[in-house]
Scaffold this motif. Structure first.
Motif, PDB file in Angstrom:
ATOM      1  N   ASP A 521       0.810  -1.213   0.000  1.00 35.64           N
ATOM      2  CA  ASP A 521       0.000   0.000   0.000  1.00 35.64           C
ATOM      3  C   ASP A 521       0.842   1.262   0.000  1.00 35.64           C
ATOM      4  OD1 ASP A 521      -2.263  -1.505  -0.013  1.00 35.64           O
ATOM      5  OD2 ASP A 521      -2.693  -1.296   2.119  1.00 35.64           O
ATOM      6  N   HIS A 522       2.111   1.166   0.428  1.00 35.88           N
ATOM      7  CA  HIS A 522       2.955   2.356   0.537  1.00 35.88           C
ATOM      8  C   HIS A 522       4.104   2.374  -0.464  1.00 35.88           C
ATOM      9  CE1 HIS A 522       0.846   2.188   4.386  1.00 35.88           C
ATOM     10  NE2 HIS A 522       1.028   3.491   4.449  1.00 35.88           N
ATOM     11  N   ASP A 523       4.168   1.390  -1.309  1.00 32.74           N
ATOM     12  CA  ASP A 523       5.221   1.389  -2.324  1.00 32.74           C
ATOM     13  C   ASP A 523       4.749   2.213  -3.513  1.00 32.74           C
ATOM     14  OD1 ASP A 523       7.292   0.960  -4.030  1.00 32.74           O
ATOM     15  OD2 ASP A 523       7.019  -1.205  -4.220  1.00 32.74           O
ATOM     16  N   ARG A 524       5.186   3.457  -3.579  1.00 33.76           N
ATOM     17  CA  ARG A 524       4.783   4.374  -4.650  1.00 33.76           C
ATOM     18  C   ARG A 524       5.820   4.453  -5.755  1.00 33.76           C
ATOM     19  NH1 ARG A 524       1.382   7.330  -1.194  1.00 33.76           N
ATOM     20  NH2 ARG A 524       0.432   5.692   0.053  1.00 33.76           N
ATOM     21  N   SER A 525       6.794   3.547  -5.721  1.00 29.84           N
ATOM     22  CA  SER A 525       7.907   3.647  -6.668  1.00 29.84           C
ATOM     23  C   SER A 525       7.485   3.358  -8.107  1.00 29.84           C
ATOM     24  CB  SER A 525       9.032   2.683  -6.257  1.00 29.84           C
ATOM     25  OG  SER A 525       8.570   1.340  -6.253  1.00 29.84           O
ATOM     26  N   GLY A 526       6.329   2.738  -8.300  1.00 31.19           N
ATOM     27  CA  GLY A 526       5.913   2.421  -9.663  1.00 31.19           C
ATOM     28  C   GLY A 526       4.750   3.244 -10.171  1.00 31.19           C
ATOM     29  N   LEU A 752       0.597  -2.757 -14.633  1.00 33.66           N
ATOM     30  CA  LEU A 752       1.470  -3.539 -13.747  1.00 33.66           C
ATOM     31  C   LEU A 752       0.717  -3.981 -12.506  1.00 33.66           C
ATOM     32  CD1 LEU A 752       4.909  -1.658 -13.755  1.00 33.66           C
ATOM     33  CD2 LEU A 752       4.226  -3.660 -15.076  1.00 33.66           C
ATOM     34  N   ARG A 753       0.847  -5.230 -12.158  1.00 30.84           N
ATOM     35  CA  ARG A 753       0.315  -5.709 -10.886  1.00 30.84           C
ATOM     36  C   ARG A 753       1.222  -5.233  -9.764  1.00 30.84           C
ATOM     37  NH1 ARG A 753      -3.239 -10.225 -11.362  1.00 30.84           N
ATOM     38  NH2 ARG A 753      -3.491 -10.930 -13.498  1.00 30.84           N
ATOM     39  N   GLY A 754       0.677  -5.053  -8.585  1.00 31.78           N
ATOM     40  CA  GLY A 754       1.490  -4.688  -7.440  1.00 31.78           C
ATOM     41  C   GLY A 754       1.572  -3.201  -7.180  1.00 31.78           C
ATOM     42  N   VAL A 755       1.091  -2.368  -8.113  1.00 34.26           N
ATOM     43  CA  VAL A 755       1.032  -0.930  -7.870  1.00 34.26           C
ATOM     44  C   VAL A 755      -0.331  -0.627  -7.266  1.00 34.26           C
ATOM     45  CG1 VAL A 755       1.201   1.369  -8.863  1.00 34.26           C
ATOM     46  CG2 VAL A 755       2.582  -0.483  -9.805  1.00 34.26           C
ATOM     47  N   THR A 803      -7.657  -6.988 -14.340  1.00 37.82           N
ATOM     48  CA  THR A 803      -6.962  -7.916 -13.445  1.00 37.82           C
ATOM     49  C   THR A 803      -5.872  -7.220 -12.642  1.00 37.82           C
ATOM     50  OG1 THR A 803      -5.538  -8.490 -15.318  1.00 37.82           O
ATOM     51  CG2 THR A 803      -7.401  -9.946 -14.862  1.00 37.82           C
ATOM     52  N   ALA A 804      -5.304  -6.143 -13.194  1.00 36.07           N
ATOM     53  CA  ALA A 804      -4.269  -5.393 -12.480  1.00 36.07           C
ATOM     54  C   ALA A 804      -4.843  -4.174 -11.777  1.00 36.07           C
ATOM     55  CB  ALA A 804      -3.170  -4.953 -13.454  1.00 36.07           C
TER      56      ALA A 804
END
Length: 914
Positions: A521-526, A752-755, A803-804
């Motif tokens: 939730d806090h990874d804004r790098s992407g 991208l998944r994970g963003v 899906t992403a």
């Protein structure tokens, strides 16, 4: 290795680990809300919203000049990362001092484990808590503000340890100067003043009830001297005004106060009056720290500064700026509040439901009384819920998300409460200082803000001082567990192993688990969403256009792109919310940043200062349409051509059941459109509310993420669509960002998944999907071109696959599923239909259907999903259940009969297995 070196080593490791996590998850570029405004202000040393943050602006400006990251906004984000990591380190050092205070000196390996290990657990709990982490990865003021809070707290405790040594006063004087500096970041840091004075009181005075009452009055008085005294009253006096009284004599009071403080310093030094000497020096040091605000007045006098909010160019306007006058006053002790019995506003003590704004209708309608509103909304929802978010867990990233216990089992909260009970028994004075921080920076702040329902965004960041205190309690809770473990395990060899294992488990179960849970939730790098959305919105506007925007998120990042990266500086942005304030109207009328043309207004400067909302009766208004403009826009409407005017109805907004009005912003929109005479392109952002368009909907044409105003009726609900420009924008490939007008949108990393995106971002991204849907609908319904329809939808799915990037708007997901079904793509139909089906069943199960009309009724839509699958039996079952509950709903029985007929025909075969 000495204890001092070990302590410094652990502190360094805590700092390095925290900073590494923050830098790894740092926002890649500009983000939404105030960050874009702060970054744009810092880059050009501009004036952001009141009360400003001049020190933060200066520090961020310096960071922007150091090329350690390519993106300029990311360089400024790093200021928050560094400040927050230092705040975590100082929380560790604070915990070490406090634990040693009641445990005594460190004399064994067990002591080291308890003191350093427990302090590290508490510090890292703060580091990886959701709100503190949020504040640490974007250029906001709260991370650096908490650094000042932690540093001042640590310095005061450090003074307490050395209070018997010569020269100890320098620590308190440094604290005073830092408090003055902290006002240049955020005034919230000043709230720590009273808890710090409690430390001084307990160290210098024997406790007694009478003495503590005297101290409390003195502490309150000293706080008032700082705020509002130094922060608000001194500038007012310099401006020659106080409590409505104006006099040139008032100008002399601030210099006189400074002179008296200097005399007091000299005489107290000569007479060895230590307390008075420190008090006078502290006063001057706070004033000295506060002088960072000189930057505000200096920069406000720069010609054509693009961002100059509230125009604090004179002392009078500066005082208005620092006192936040444009936001109005919030009643605290006495004022009008809504009364359920009389259904009117009445004078009350401690008023809670004071807002008359239409958006705050739930404040008046959903609570039985002020007390009910205070407890259920202001305390439970807007404070306790945030405590639980950080020490238990938030159930999601959407607005008003609740609390979930399943991932942490509430362990951080349990350890914190255990620590509170433990320190209360061990050292009630330390406990009272931390309780004071929690109350002042949490409970009292919540009550003081007197927030109304709903809020435009979550406000958890206000209460980070309360979380800070609770994380010190976490350190004490770990001490309690380790001490208890020691009493159980008697053998020294076993004790070291058991306690080392217990500490490891606590590290993994509390801060370690928070790190794991909160990382995604806090990874804004992407995430490039704010940059791309703002770029796409600007590129939706033709050359030299005027763009009406709605609020923070369709304005501040655009300012950043224009001011920092030089993109589309030819576009003049007119923020409709700010257009209700005279200083903003002066700015857009009289300034020409980057050589652009000013916004034409018929109002004189004096009229702008007096402008108010006016009473309104629904009526037709018109503006001229010259023949050359009619030819340029291809007008074929004979009424417009013959009259030379475009006419539409302005209904106004309801004030009461029989009174309507128009806002200042509505008057300004009409004035700008009239004076423009079709000379410059005029656009409304897609995020503008229907009310903001003053009835012009039928003349608005979507060209991307904005509607262009044309003297041409669209004849369709929701405005017209310029298909050619929509395709250029939404279907462009290999887009390279340009500073000039260049149609073509960017959708970086949306596939991208994970963003992770919050619900605000998902709402904005719905504008993307709605754009694709408009184009697809055109080719399907107007051109009957199914191949092109699927190409458009495939482009959407490639750019932002469901899906992403899940869709929270299930109704729009249904419409996309329907287009796929009509165009013959069963696979993608099922992909979207599955989302719709699950959401409809959830709404039906929870009974959230009574406010839905047939266009968004989960029963109706679920039945249509089944019908498109030719699963008519299920469609009938769903509609029958709905009909039993709502027997008089028109059209439902006819649908049941239709589906029953289709079910009986030979072609009606289920298309999916059961």
């Amino acid at each position: 290795m000495s204890e001092k070196k070990i302590n410094r080593l652990v502190a360094s490791l805590v700092f390095i680990l925290t900073l590494a996590v923050y830098l790894r998850t740092l926002s890649t570029t500009v983000v939404f809300w105030d960050v874009g405004e702060f970054c744009a202000a810092a880059r050009l040393l501009q004036i952001p919203h009141p009360p400003g943050a001049p020190l933060f602006i200066l520090v961020a400006r310096l960071a922007s000049l150091i090329p350690f990251r390519e993106d300029i906004a990311a360089r400024m984000h790093a200021v928050s990362a560094l400040g927050s990591a230092l705040g975590v380190m100082f929380l560790y050092l604070i915990s070490v001092i406090l634990i040693k205070k009641f445990r005594g000196a460190i004399i064994s390996g067990f002591d080291r484990l308890v003191v350093y290990g427990s302090s590290a657990v508490g510090a890292l709990t703060l580091a990886f808590s959701t709100t503190y982490w949020d504040n640490s990865i974007e250029a906001e003021v709260y991370g650096l503000g908490m650094f000042f809070v932690a540093l001042c707290f640590w310095l005061t405790l450090h003074w307490s340890e050395h209070a018997d040594e010569p020269g100890n006063e320098r620590y308190l004087l440094l604290v005073a100067y830092l408090l003055g500096l902290a006002t240049g970041v955020h005034i919230l840091a000043l709230l720590v003043t009273i808890p710090l004075m409690m430390i001084v009181y307990f160290r210098t005075t024997g406790f007694s009830v009478k003495g503590f009452v005297r101290f409390s009055l003195l502490a309150l008085g000293l706080f008032i001297v700082i705020y509002p005294g130094i922060i608000q009253i001194l500038p007012r006096l310099l401006a020659g005004e106080f409590l409505g009284f104006k006099s040139s004599l008032l100008h002399m009071i601030p210099p006189l106060v400074i002179i008296l403080a200097l005399v007091g310093i000299y005489r107290s030094y000569k007479r060895q009056q230590r307390v008075l000497h420190i008090a006078c020096l502290s006063f001057l040091l706070i004033v000295l720290g506060y002088t960072t605000y000189i930057q505000v007045i200096v920069r406000a006098n720069v010609d054509n500064l693009p961002m100059d909010e509230a125009d604090p160019s004179t002392l009078a306007r500066f005082t208005s700026y620092v006192t936040r006058e444009q936001y109005g006053e919030t009643p605290i002790f006495r004022g009008e509040s809504w009364d359920n019995g009389t259904q009117a506003y009445v004078e009350k003590l401690f008023p809670r439901r004071w807002s008359r704004e239409a958006m705050h209708e739930p404040t008046r309608t959903e609570y039985a009384s002020d007390a009910d509103f205070l407890w259920r909304y202001q305390v439970q929802h807007m404070f306790l819920r945030y405590i639980l978010w950080n020490f238990v867990g938030a159930e999601g990233q959407w607005q008003d998300a609740g609390v979930t216990w399943k991932n942490t089992l509430g362990l951080p909260l349990i350890v914190s409460l255990l620590g509170f009970i433990y320190i209360l028994k061990k050292d009630w004075k330390t406990a009272s200082v931390l309780v004071a921080i929690f109350i002042v920076m949490g409970v009292l702040l919540d009550l003081y803000q007197n927030q109304q329902d709903p809020q435009p965004r979550e406000r958890d960041y206000f209460y980070v001082g309360a979380y800070f205190a609770m994380c010190v309690w976490v350190s004490f809770g770990v001490v309690a567990l380790l001490e208890y473990c020691k009493t159980i395990v008697k053998r020294a060899e076993s004790a070291r192993l058991v306690m080392g294992s217990l500490l490891t488990v606590l590290v993994l179960a509390v801060p370690g688990n928070l790190l794991r849970l909160n990382w995604n939730d806090h990874d804004r790098s992407g995430s490039f969403l704010a940059w791309d959305y703002s770029y796409n919105l600007l590129q939706s506007v033709d050359r030299d256009g005027i763009l009406f925007t709605n609020g923070d998120n369709d304005t501040f990042p655009l300012w950043y792109l224009q001011d920092v990266e030089g993109i589309r500086r030819d576009v003049r942005i007119v923020n409709l919310s700010l257009s209700n304030i005279p200083w903003y109207l002066h700015l857009i009328k009289n300034r020409t940043p980057y050589g652009t043309r000013p916004i034409s207004l018929s109002l004189t400067d004096q009229q702008i200062d007096r402008i108010r909302a006016i009473r309104w009766e629904p009526q037709n208004v018109s503006i001229p349409v010259p023949r050359d403009a009619a030819e340029r826009f291809g007008v074929h409407d004979s009424l417009i051509l013959n009259s030379g005017r475009m006419t539409w109805e302005v209904k106004g907004l309801p004030l009461t059941s029989d009174i309507r009005y128009v806002r200042i912003q509505d008057i300004i929109v009409k004035d700008i459109i009239t004076l423009n005479t079709w000379d410059r392109p005029i656009f409304f952002s897609a995020t503008c509310s229907p009310q903001s368009k003053i009835g012009l909907d039928d003349y608005l044409w979507m060209e991307g993420l904005a509607y262009r105003l044309k003297p041409v009726r669209s004849g369709t609900q929701g405005g017209g669509t310029d298909i050619a420009l929509m395709e250029k924008n939404f279907l462009a490939a290999n887009v390279v960002p340009a500073k000039y007008y260049q149609p073509g949108f960017l959708f970086r990393n949306l596939s991208l998944r994970g963003v992770t995106y919050d619900d605000n971002a998902e709402h904005l991204m719905m504008n993307y999907r709605m754009g694709f849907m408009r184009i697809a609908n055109y080719y399907l319904r107007t051109k009957n071109d199914k191949r092109k329809t699927l190409q458009v939808l495939d482009s959407m799915e490639s750019s932002m696959p469901i899906t992403a990037l899940p869709m929270q708007n299930w109704v729009s997901a249904y419409y996309i599923a329907r287009i796929y079904a009509d165009a013959g793509d069963r696979n993608h139909f099922e992909l979207y239909a599955g989302v719709v089906e699950a959401r409809c069943r959830e709404l039906i199960a929870t009974g959230e259907t009574e406010l839905q009309d047939n266009t968004a009724n989960p029963y109706i839509i679920l039945s249509e999903i089944y019908a498109m699958r030719k699963d008519y039996s299920r469609a009938i079952d769903v509609l029958s259940a709905y009909s039993n509950q709502n027997p008089n709903t028109p059209g439902v029985k006819e649908r049941i009969e239709l589906y029953d007929h289709l079910r009986r025909t030979p072609q009606a075969v289920d298309s999916i297995p059961h």
